[in-house]
Design a protein around this motif. Structure first.
Motif, PDB file in Angstrom:
ATOM      1  N   LYS A   1       0.839  -1.204   0.000  1.00 49.74           N
ATOM      2  CA  LYS A   1       0.000   0.000   0.000  1.00 49.74           C
ATOM      3  C   LYS A   1       0.874   1.254   0.000  1.00 49.74           C
ATOM      4  CE  LYS A   1      -3.517   2.480   2.485  1.00 49.74           C
ATOM      5  NZ  LYS A   1      -4.119   2.742   3.759  1.00 49.74           N
ATOM      6  N   ASN A   2       1.925   1.254   0.801  1.00 48.79           N
ATOM      7  CA  ASN A   2       2.838   2.400   0.827  1.00 48.79           C
ATOM      8  C   ASN A   2       3.503   2.610  -0.529  1.00 48.79           C
ATOM      9  OD1 ASN A   2       2.326   3.077   3.495  1.00 48.79           O
ATOM     10  ND2 ASN A   2       3.940   1.761   4.275  1.00 48.79           N
ATOM     11  N   VAL A   3       3.928   1.526  -1.160  1.00 50.40           N
ATOM     12  CA  VAL A   3       4.551   1.628  -2.485  1.00 50.40           C
ATOM     13  C   VAL A   3       3.562   2.205  -3.491  1.00 50.40           C
ATOM     14  CG1 VAL A   3       5.465   0.286  -4.435  1.00 50.40           C
ATOM     15  CG2 VAL A   3       6.255  -0.204  -2.111  1.00 50.40           C
ATOM     16  N   PHE A   4       2.347   1.671  -3.510  1.00 48.20           N
ATOM     17  CA  PHE A   4       1.354   2.143  -4.473  1.00 48.20           C
ATOM     18  C   PHE A   4       0.933   3.585  -4.184  1.00 48.20           C
ATOM     19  CE2 PHE A   4       1.093  -2.200  -5.878  1.00 48.20           C
ATOM     20  CZ  PHE A   4       0.674  -2.103  -7.200  1.00 48.20           C
ATOM     21  N   GLU A   5       0.903   3.987  -2.923  1.00 45.10           N
ATOM     22  CA  GLU A   5       0.580   5.387  -2.618  1.00 45.10           C
ATOM     23  C   GLU A   5       1.682   6.321  -3.116  1.00 45.10           C
ATOM     24  OE1 GLU A   5      -0.328   5.261   1.575  1.00 45.10           O
ATOM     25  OE2 GLU A   5      -2.463   5.072   1.149  1.00 45.10           O
ATOM     26  N   LYS A   6       2.937   5.889  -3.023  1.00 39.64           N
ATOM     27  CA  LYS A   6       4.038   6.698  -3.562  1.00 39.64           C
ATOM     28  C   LYS A   6       3.947   6.789  -5.082  1.00 39.64           C
ATOM     29  CE  LYS A   6       7.227   5.773   0.212  1.00 39.64           C
ATOM     30  NZ  LYS A   6       8.433   5.071   0.647  1.00 39.64           N
ATOM     31  N   VAL A   7       3.623   5.669  -5.715  1.00 42.06           N
ATOM     32  CA  VAL A   7       3.452   5.667  -7.179  1.00 42.06           C
ATOM     33  C   VAL A   7       2.304   6.604  -7.555  1.00 42.06           C
ATOM     34  CG1 VAL A   7       2.759   4.245  -9.165  1.00 42.06           C
ATOM     35  CG2 VAL A   7       4.428   3.363  -7.509  1.00 42.06           C
ATOM     36  N   LYS A   8       1.230   6.552  -6.784  1.00 43.87           N
ATOM     37  CA  LYS A   8       0.073   7.418  -7.047  1.00 43.87           C
ATOM     38  C   LYS A   8       0.472   8.890  -6.960  1.00 43.87           C
ATOM     39  CE  LYS A   8      -4.425   8.421  -5.015  1.00 43.87           C
ATOM     40  NZ  LYS A   8      -5.319   8.080  -3.915  1.00 43.87           N
ATOM     41  N   MET A   9       1.261   9.241  -5.950  1.00 44.15           N
ATOM     42  CA  MET A   9       1.706  10.637  -5.817  1.00 44.15           C
ATOM     43  C   MET A   9       2.583  11.046  -6.998  1.00 44.15           C
ATOM     44  SD  MET A   9       2.303  10.970  -1.639  1.00 44.15           S
ATOM     45  CE  MET A   9       4.019  11.094  -1.883  1.00 44.15           C
ATOM     46  N   ARG A  10       3.472  10.163  -7.415  1.00 40.18           N
ATOM     47  CA  ARG A  10       4.328  10.485  -8.571  1.00 40.18           C
ATOM     48  C   ARG A  10       3.502  10.623  -9.842  1.00 40.18           C
ATOM     49  NH1 ARG A  10       9.660   7.205  -9.250  1.00 40.18           N
ATOM     50  NH2 ARG A  10       9.896   8.848 -10.785  1.00 40.18           N
ATOM     51  N   LEU A  11       2.535   9.737 -10.014  1.00 37.76           N
ATOM     52  CA  LEU A  11       1.662   9.833 -11.193  1.00 37.76           C
ATOM     53  C   LEU A  11       0.866  11.135 -11.173  1.00 37.76           C
ATOM     54  CD1 LEU A  11       0.282   6.204 -11.572  1.00 37.76           C
ATOM     55  CD2 LEU A  11       1.656   7.461 -13.246  1.00 37.76           C
ATOM     56  N   ASN A  12       0.357  11.507 -10.014  1.00 37.54           N
ATOM     57  CA  ASN A  12      -0.389  12.770  -9.913  1.00 37.54           C
ATOM     58  C   ASN A  12       0.493  13.945 -10.323  1.00 37.54           C
ATOM     59  OD1 ASN A  12      -2.717  11.498  -9.054  1.00 37.54           O
ATOM     60  ND2 ASN A  12      -2.318  11.864  -6.889  1.00 37.54           N
ATOM     61  N   ASP A  13       1.744  13.928  -9.872  1.00 40.41           N
ATOM     62  CA  ASP A  13       2.680  14.999 -10.254  1.00 40.41           C
ATOM     63  C   ASP A  13       2.921  15.011 -11.764  1.00 40.41           C
ATOM     64  OD1 ASP A  13       2.887  15.686  -7.593  1.00 40.41           O
ATOM     65  OD2 ASP A  13       4.831  14.692  -7.295  1.00 40.41           O
ATOM     66  N   GLN A  14       3.110  13.820 -12.336  1.00 39.10           N
ATOM     67  CA  GLN A  14       3.366  13.736 -13.778  1.00 39.10           C
ATOM     68  C   GLN A  14       2.144  14.168 -14.583  1.00 39.10           C
ATOM     69  OE1 GLN A  14       4.844   9.819 -14.708  1.00 39.10           O
ATOM     70  NE2 GLN A  14       6.797  10.174 -13.672  1.00 39.10           N
ATOM     71  N   ILE A  15       0.971  13.822 -14.099  1.00 41.00           N
ATOM     72  CA  ILE A  15      -0.266  14.212 -14.785  1.00 41.00           C
ATOM     73  C   ILE A  15      -0.411  15.728 -14.768  1.00 41.00           C
ATOM     74  CG2 ILE A  15      -2.803  14.156 -14.605  1.00 41.00           C
ATOM     75  CD1 ILE A  15      -2.453  11.173 -13.725  1.00 41.00           C
ATOM     76  N   GLU A  16      -0.193  16.325 -13.600  1.00 38.46           N
ATOM     77  CA  GLU A  16      -0.269  17.787 -13.501  1.00 38.46           C
ATOM     78  C   GLU A  16       0.757  18.454 -14.400  1.00 38.46           C
ATOM     79  OE1 GLU A  16      -2.257  20.128 -12.055  1.00 38.46           O
ATOM     80  OE2 GLU A  16      -3.543  18.360 -11.892  1.00 38.46           O
ATOM     81  N   GLU A  17       1.960  17.937 -14.391  1.00 42.93           N
ATOM     82  CA  GLU A  17       3.034  18.494 -15.234  1.00 42.93           C
ATOM     83  C   GLU A  17       2.680  18.396 -16.716  1.00 42.93           C
ATOM     84  OE1 GLU A  17       7.438  16.990 -16.421  1.00 42.93           O
ATOM     85  OE2 GLU A  17       6.983  17.048 -14.278  1.00 42.93           O
ATOM     86  N   GLU A  18       2.163  17.246 -17.121  1.00 45.67           N
ATOM     87  CA  GLU A  18       1.820  17.053 -18.528  1.00 45.67           C
ATOM     88  C   GLU A  18       0.638  17.938 -18.932  1.00 45.67           C
ATOM     89  OE1 GLU A  18       2.162  15.618 -22.401  1.00 45.67           O
ATOM     90  OE2 GLU A  18       3.579  15.651 -20.727  1.00 45.67           O
ATOM     91  N   ARG A  19      -0.325  18.117 -18.044  1.00 46.18           N
ATOM     92  CA  ARG A  19      -1.461  19.000 -18.341  1.00 46.18           C
ATOM     93  C   ARG A  19      -0.993  20.443 -18.511  1.00 46.18           C
ATOM     94  NH1 ARG A  19      -6.008  16.173 -14.492  1.00 46.18           N
ATOM     95  NH2 ARG A  19      -6.733  14.736 -16.076  1.00 46.18           N
ATOM     96  N   ARG A  20      -0.093  20.888 -17.628  1.00 45.38           N
ATOM     97  CA  ARG A  20       0.464  22.244 -17.759  1.00 45.38           C
ATOM     98  C   ARG A  20       1.226  22.399 -19.069  1.00 45.38           C
ATOM     99  NH1 ARG A  20       3.628  22.162 -13.001  1.00 45.38           N
ATOM    100  NH2 ARG A  20       2.159  21.094 -11.710  1.00 45.38           N
ATOM    101  N   ARG A  21       1.982  21.387 -19.411  1.00 42.47           N
ATOM    102  CA  ARG A  21       2.766  21.445 -20.660  1.00 42.47           C
ATOM    103  C   ARG A  21       1.841  21.539 -21.867  1.00 42.47           C
ATOM    104  NH1 ARG A  21       4.619  18.659 -24.815  1.00 42.47           N
ATOM    105  NH2 ARG A  21       3.570  16.714 -24.338  1.00 42.47           N
ATOM    106  N   ARG A  22       0.774  20.763 -21.854  1.00 43.36           N
ATOM    107  CA  ARG A  22      -0.174  20.786 -22.974  1.00 43.36           C
ATOM    108  C   ARG A  22      -0.928  22.124 -23.034  1.00 43.36           C
ATOM    109  NH1 ARG A  22      -2.827  14.784 -23.832  1.00 43.36           N
ATOM    110  NH2 ARG A  22      -0.848  13.676 -24.098  1.00 43.36           N
ATOM    111  N   ASP A  23      -1.232  22.672 -21.867  1.00 42.46           N
ATOM    112  CA  ASP A  23      -1.913  23.968 -21.840  1.00 42.46           C
ATOM    113  C   ASP A  23      -1.017  25.054 -22.435  1.00 42.46           C
ATOM    114  OD1 ASP A  23      -4.213  22.925 -20.765  1.00 42.46           O
ATOM    115  OD2 ASP A  23      -3.748  23.529 -18.702  1.00 42.46           O
ATOM    116  N   GLN A  24       0.270  24.963 -22.185  1.00 47.55           N
ATOM    117  CA  GLN A  24       1.205  25.955 -22.721  1.00 47.55           C
ATOM    118  C   GLN A  24       1.329  25.837 -24.232  1.00 47.55           C
ATOM    119  OE1 GLN A  24       4.838  25.333 -20.598  1.00 47.55           O
ATOM    120  NE2 GLN A  24       4.168  26.471 -18.789  1.00 47.55           N
ATOM    121  N   LEU A  25       1.176  24.636 -24.761  1.00 47.06           N
ATOM    122  CA  LEU A  25       1.276  24.423 -26.203  1.00 47.06           C
ATOM    123  C   LEU A  25       0.081  24.976 -26.960  1.00 47.06           C
ATOM    124  CD1 LEU A  25       2.757  20.806 -26.330  1.00 47.06           C
ATOM    125  CD2 LEU A  25       3.956  22.975 -26.741  1.00 47.06           C
ATOM    126  N   ARG A  26      -1.007  25.191 -26.303  1.00 44.23           N
ATOM    127  CA  ARG A  26      -2.229  25.670 -26.961  1.00 44.23           C
ATOM    128  C   ARG A  26      -2.188  27.120 -27.265  1.00 44.23           C
ATOM    129  NH1 ARG A  26      -6.997  22.473 -23.721  1.00 44.23           N
ATOM    130  NH2 ARG A  26      -6.202  20.439 -24.184  1.00 44.23           N
TER     131      ARG A  26
END
Length: 129
Positions: A104-129
């Motif tokens: 559970k701890n491992v998957f929660e860390k993965v979830k936090m990293r994925l959330n960060d990557q998702i936010e980063e990718e959304r910001r990057r895509r917003d800048q491209l528009r």
């Protein structure tokens, strides 16, 4: 070329993985709650067995109504055996619990990293528009 594809669809890949991770964390939570319930039940049964054993020792020192008490003792012994069997069904429960907590701890860390990557990718895509 594989990295180019991954970079192009990074958001979609992360979102897909995120749903799996969230589902796994929820399943592990459910399993941990079940384990806690079993452990609580075991604790209550052990406390009850201790109380019954002390009651049984008091009964055996008393000689009045021996036949009736003997039947009660046999019934209590059968209950003790049933409880012991229940405890034997899960002999490695604490190991399983620690393993599930680790996962559970491992998957929660993965979830936090994925959330960060998702936010980063959304910001990057917003800048491209």
């Amino acid at each position: 070329t594989m990295m180019a594809i991954l970079n192009k669809y990074k958001l979609e890949v992360c979102l897909s993985i995120q749903s799996h991770v969230v589902q796994t964390v929820e399943e592990l939570d459910g399993l941990l709650k079940q384990i806690d319930s079993i452990e609580q039940q075991r604790k209550q049964e052990q406390e009850e067995m201790i109380r019954e054993n002390s009651d049984t020792s008091k009964l055996s020192s008393d000689n009045q109504g021996f036949g009736k008490k003997k039947r009660k003792n046999k019934k209590k012994q059968a209950q003790h055996q049933e409880r012991y069997h229940h405890q034997e069904q899960h002999p490695r429960l604490s190991i399983i619990k620690h393993h599930n907590l680790f996962l559970k701890n491992v998957f929660e860390k993965v979830k936090m990293r994925l959330n960060d990557q998702i936010e980063e990718e959304r910001r990057r895509r917003d800048q491209l528009r």
